[in-house]
Design a protein around this motif. Structure first.
Motif, PDB file in Angstrom:
ATOM      1  N   PHE A  67       0.832  -1.198   0.000  1.00  0.00           N
ATOM      2  CA  PHE A  67       0.000   0.000   0.000  1.00  0.00           C
ATOM      3  C   PHE A  67       0.871   1.253   0.000  1.00  0.00           C
ATOM      4  CE2 PHE A  67      -2.549  -3.336   1.832  1.00  0.00           C
ATOM      5  CZ  PHE A  67      -3.816  -3.114   1.326  1.00  0.00           C
ATOM      6  N   ALA A  68       0.785   2.030  -1.069  1.00  0.00           N
ATOM      7  CA  ALA A  68       1.477   3.318  -1.106  1.00  0.00           C
ATOM      8  C   ALA A  68       0.649   4.405  -0.441  1.00  0.00           C
ATOM      9  CB  ALA A  68       1.796   3.713  -2.551  1.00  0.00           C
ATOM     10  N   VAL A  69      -0.622   4.127  -0.183  1.00  0.00           N
ATOM     11  CA  VAL A  69      -1.557   5.133   0.325  1.00  0.00           C
ATOM     12  C   VAL A  69      -2.003   4.781   1.734  1.00  0.00           C
ATOM     13  CG1 VAL A  69      -2.377   5.620  -1.992  1.00  0.00           C
ATOM     14  CG2 VAL A  69      -3.580   3.946  -0.622  1.00  0.00           C
ATOM     15  N   MET A  70      -2.562   5.780   2.419  1.00  0.00           N
ATOM     16  CA  MET A  70      -3.155   5.560   3.735  1.00  0.00           C
ATOM     17  C   MET A  70      -4.528   6.215   3.727  1.00  0.00           C
ATOM     18  SD  MET A  70      -1.079   8.382   3.596  1.00  0.00           S
ATOM     19  CE  MET A  70      -0.950  10.081   4.183  1.00  0.00           C
ATOM     20  N   PRO A  71      -5.487   5.720   4.533  1.00  0.00           N
ATOM     21  CA  PRO A  71      -5.413   4.664   5.544  1.00  0.00           C
ATOM     22  C   PRO A  71      -5.774   3.287   5.024  1.00  0.00           C
ATOM     23  CG  PRO A  71      -7.520   5.755   5.679  1.00  0.00           C
ATOM     24  CD  PRO A  71      -6.793   6.403   4.534  1.00  0.00           C
ATOM     25  N   ILE A  86      -0.428  -8.049   4.257  1.00  0.00           N
ATOM     26  CA  ILE A  86       0.122  -6.705   4.047  1.00  0.00           C
ATOM     27  C   ILE A  86       1.638  -6.751   4.191  1.00  0.00           C
ATOM     28  CG2 ILE A  86       0.137  -4.327   4.868  1.00  0.00           C
ATOM     29  CD1 ILE A  86      -2.742  -4.821   5.878  1.00  0.00           C
ATOM     30  N   VAL A  87       2.352  -6.407   3.110  1.00  0.00           N
ATOM     31  CA  VAL A  87       3.814  -6.519   3.116  1.00  0.00           C
ATOM     32  C   VAL A  87       4.526  -5.178   3.063  1.00  0.00           C
ATOM     33  CG1 VAL A  87       3.757  -8.824   2.100  1.00  0.00           C
ATOM     34  CG2 VAL A  87       3.909  -6.824   0.594  1.00  0.00           C
ATOM     35  N   GLY A  88       3.839  -4.099   2.692  1.00  0.00           N
ATOM     36  CA  GLY A  88       4.462  -2.785   2.609  1.00  0.00           C
ATOM     37  C   GLY A  88       3.429  -1.696   2.761  1.00  0.00           C
ATOM     38  N   ILE A  89       3.846  -0.537   3.351  1.00  0.00           N
ATOM     39  CA  ILE A  89       2.911   0.542   3.643  1.00  0.00           C
ATOM     40  C   ILE A  89       3.569   1.905   3.424  1.00  0.00           C
ATOM     41  CG2 ILE A  89       1.575  -0.819   5.295  1.00  0.00           C
ATOM     42  CD1 ILE A  89       3.126   0.471   7.556  1.00  0.00           C
ATOM     43  N   ASN A  90       2.779   2.961   3.573  1.00  0.00           N
ATOM     44  CA  ASN A  90       3.268   4.330   3.502  1.00  0.00           C
ATOM     45  C   ASN A  90       3.928   4.701   4.833  1.00  0.00           C
ATOM     46  OD1 ASN A  90       2.828   7.432   3.896  1.00  0.00           O
ATOM     47  ND2 ASN A  90       2.551   7.094   1.703  1.00  0.00           N
ATOM     48  N   SER A  91       4.903   5.593   4.794  1.00  0.00           N
ATOM     49  CA  SER A  91       5.609   5.978   6.019  1.00  0.00           C
ATOM     50  C   SER A  91       4.678   6.644   7.024  1.00  0.00           C
ATOM     51  CB  SER A  91       6.776   6.906   5.691  1.00  0.00           C
ATOM     52  OG  SER A  91       6.326   8.092   5.044  1.00  0.00           O
ATOM     53  N   PRO A 132       5.187  -7.959  -4.122  1.00  0.00           N
ATOM     54  CA  PRO A 132       3.749  -8.104  -3.860  1.00  0.00           C
ATOM     55  C   PRO A 132       2.995  -8.597  -5.087  1.00  0.00           C
ATOM     56  CG  PRO A 132       4.288  -5.805  -4.243  1.00  0.00           C
ATOM     57  CD  PRO A 132       5.598  -6.539  -4.209  1.00  0.00           C
ATOM     58  N   ASP A 133       1.837  -9.182  -4.860  1.00  0.00           N
ATOM     59  CA  ASP A 133       0.970  -9.597  -5.961  1.00  0.00           C
ATOM     60  C   ASP A 133       0.258  -8.400  -6.571  1.00  0.00           C
ATOM     61  OD1 ASP A 133       1.439 -12.405  -5.627  1.00  0.00           O
ATOM     62  OD2 ASP A 133       0.177 -12.312  -3.844  1.00  0.00           O
ATOM     63  N   VAL A 134       0.042  -7.352  -5.772  1.00  0.00           N
ATOM     64  CA  VAL A 134      -0.640  -6.158  -6.257  1.00  0.00           C
ATOM     65  C   VAL A 134      -0.235  -4.981  -5.370  1.00  0.00           C
ATOM     66  CG1 VAL A 134      -2.707  -6.546  -4.823  1.00  0.00           C
ATOM     67  CG2 VAL A 134      -2.905  -5.212  -6.938  1.00  0.00           C
ATOM     68  N   VAL A 135      -0.228  -3.785  -5.948  1.00  0.00           N
ATOM     69  CA  VAL A 135       0.100  -2.562  -5.218  1.00  0.00           C
ATOM     70  C   VAL A 135      -1.106  -1.634  -5.255  1.00  0.00           C
ATOM     71  CG1 VAL A 135       1.654  -0.576  -5.040  1.00  0.00           C
ATOM     72  CG2 VAL A 135       2.539  -2.789  -5.832  1.00  0.00           C
ATOM     73  N   ILE A 136      -1.459  -1.063  -4.105  1.00  0.00           N
ATOM     74  CA  ILE A 136      -2.566  -0.122  -4.015  1.00  0.00           C
ATOM     75  C   ILE A 136      -1.982   1.287  -4.029  1.00  0.00           C
ATOM     76  CG2 ILE A 136      -4.626   0.528  -2.742  1.00  0.00           C
ATOM     77  CD1 ILE A 136      -4.585  -2.407  -3.627  1.00  0.00           C
ATOM     78  N   GLN A 137      -2.424   2.118  -4.982  1.00  0.00           N
ATOM     79  CA  GLN A 137      -1.861   3.454  -5.173  1.00  0.00           C
ATOM     80  C   GLN A 137      -2.963   4.431  -5.573  1.00  0.00           C
ATOM     81  OE1 GLN A 137       0.029   5.867  -4.583  1.00  0.00           O
ATOM     82  NE2 GLN A 137       1.964   5.432  -5.641  1.00  0.00           N
ATOM     83  N   TRP A 138      -2.692   5.737  -5.375  1.00  0.00           N
ATOM     84  CA  TRP A 138      -3.647   6.733  -5.865  1.00  0.00           C
ATOM     85  C   TRP A 138      -3.784   6.611  -7.369  1.00  0.00           C
ATOM     86  CZ3 TRP A 138      -6.310   7.724  -2.027  1.00  0.00           C
ATOM     87  CH2 TRP A 138      -5.813   8.138  -0.801  1.00  0.00           C
ATOM     88  N   GLY A 139      -5.016   6.669  -7.841  1.00  0.00           N
ATOM     89  CA  GLY A 139      -5.271   6.556  -9.269  1.00  0.00           C
ATOM     90  C   GLY A 139      -5.435   7.885  -9.962  1.00  0.00           C
ATOM     91  N   ASP A 140      -5.401   8.979  -9.200  1.00  0.00           N
ATOM     92  CA  ASP A 140      -5.653  10.295  -9.774  1.00  0.00           C
ATOM     93  C   ASP A 140      -4.566  11.307  -9.420  1.00  0.00           C
ATOM     94  OD1 ASP A 140      -6.210  10.457  -7.094  1.00  0.00           O
ATOM     95  OD2 ASP A 140      -8.219  11.317  -7.309  1.00  0.00           O
ATOM     96  N   SER A 141      -3.344  10.804  -9.146  1.00  0.00           N
ATOM     97  CA  SER A 141      -2.251  11.693  -8.739  1.00  0.00           C
ATOM     98  C   SER A 141      -1.120  11.755  -9.755  1.00  0.00           C
ATOM     99  CB  SER A 141      -1.697  11.245  -7.377  1.00  0.00           C
ATOM    100  OG  SER A 141      -2.667  11.408  -6.377  1.00  0.00           O
TER     101      SER A 141
END
Length: 375
Positions: A67-71, A86-91, A132-141
């Motif tokens: 996850f590059a995004v929160m929350p 969950i293997v990775g997150i935003n700082s 990761p199998d998939v990354v969650i990121q902002w789609g409009d940035s």
């Protein structure tokens, strides 16, 4: 209509082994309202339409999600009732995890690798290590936050932020990624039921809505939210008049003079900084503000994540805000609601001391009527 090339997971592994980033062409034509997933006849392939309207294809429910995004991680954990995938997150998420209940419930979350910071630019080297199998990121940035991930061979689920509809879509998407669509339906139904109940409760009140605002620390000054963001929905839902509804600031700050002009009766303090009610009470420039004079300044709770933003715990935030705005009514069961919520969302049996921690009873001890939340 849009065409999106999404790398398949097995293709990525073989391509990276050969030192080449490969992609398989997949075409998706959709709108956010059509967000959903499909499974092929073999029962393996998942096709998920994200909030960009793009179709992302996975080889099955994801076992490793970054996850590059929160929350977003706390919402995914509520969907899965686990942190295992969950293997990775935003700082920023890591900081919230370490300061709140999340690390208590899921100890691994306090040491999760970070794949992005406040600018959401991905750390591709870390992603390659985590695989990761998939990354969650902002789609409009912009392409700069998505292209590096896709160019490295990872599927991206793009999100949008700001409305209750967005939150419910996140829950639905994460349930699809986890292979638990029914769980997503349950959580969305809970959110919608709580909205209807809160609207009925507010409609039944005859008194004027309290003037209220969200206040944060911005540099050496103050910041606030407006009606164009989630607080436009949230404050209206719980029966508050958002005094900063139409506020515009080129600097991103709000002056003490403007706060005096608005004269809020209740001030909620952001969980994204360390400012406390006592800090506000000690500012002589705000002494004549009604909320300050009457000690009605409150630090927002920190549960699985900071309650003030859209999350799986939002119904608990709405209830808390309503109790603060209209103290002394129907508060006896709120602690039980928190207990039941943490059990259902996170499969965690929260203690009385931990409920106090979530509610920031230490920071809010000097604020009016906060003893209504006492055990």
């Amino acid at each position: 209509m849009s065409t999106h090339t999404t790398p398949r997971r097995r293709a990525v592994r073989s391509a990276l082994a050969a030192g080449v980033v490969a992609a398989l062409a997949l075409t998706g034509c959709s709108t956010r309202a059509e967000a959903g997933s499909e499974t092929n006849a073999g029962g393996d392939i998942l096709s998920i339409v994200d909030q960009r309207g793009e179709t992302i294809t996975l080889d099955g429910p994801a076992e490793k999600v970054a996850f590059a995004v929160m929350p977003a991680p706390s919402i995914f954990a509520a969907v899965d009732r686990s942190y295992d995938r969950i293997v990775g997150i935003n700082s920023s998420t890591l900081k919230a995890n370490q300061g709140g209940m999340f690390a208590t419930m899921f100890p691994a979350s306090a040491e999760s690798p970070t794949i992005a910071g406040n600018d959401f630019i991905p750390n591709v080297e870390t992603l390659l290590e985590l695989d990761p199998d998939v990354v969650i990121q902002w789609g409009d940035s912009g392409a700069e936050v998505i292209d590096p991930i896709e160019n490295a061979g990872f599927p991206v689920v793009g999100l949008e932020y700001g409305t209750q509809e967005d939150l419910e879509t996140w829950i639905t998407l994460f349930a699809q990624v986890a292979g638990k669509p029914e769980r997503g339906e349950e959580l969305v139904a809970w959110q919608q039921n709580e909205i209807e109940e809160m609207r009925a409760k507010v409609a039944a009140r005859s008194e004027e809505r309290p003037r209220a605002m969200m206040l944060s620390r911005t540099g050496d000054g103050y910041g606030t939210t407006t009606g164009t963001g989630y607080d436009g929905f949230q404050f209206d839902l719980v029966g508050a008049e958002l005094v900063s509804q139409d506020f515009v600031s080129d600097s991103g700050q709000v002056s003490p003079e403007q706060i005096l002009t608005w004269d809020p009766e209740v001030i909620f303090l952001s969980g994204f900084d360390e400012m406390t009610p006592e800090d506000v009470y000690a500012d002589p420039r705000l002494a004549s503000v009604t909320a300050v004079a009457e000690k009605r300044v409150y630090k927002t709770p920190l549960g699985g994540y900071r309650w003030q933003v859209p999350s799986a715990e939002s119904p608990l935030m709405w209830a808390w805000m309503h109790h603060v705005l209209y103290p002394g009514q129907d508060t006896a069961e709120f602690r039980e609601d928190i207990r039941a919520g943490f059990d259902d969302l996170f499969a965690y049996q929260i203690s009385e001391d931990e409920i106090d921690r979530v509610l920031r009873t230490d920071l809010n001890a000097g604020s009016a009527d906060y003893d209504q939340f006492a055990r």
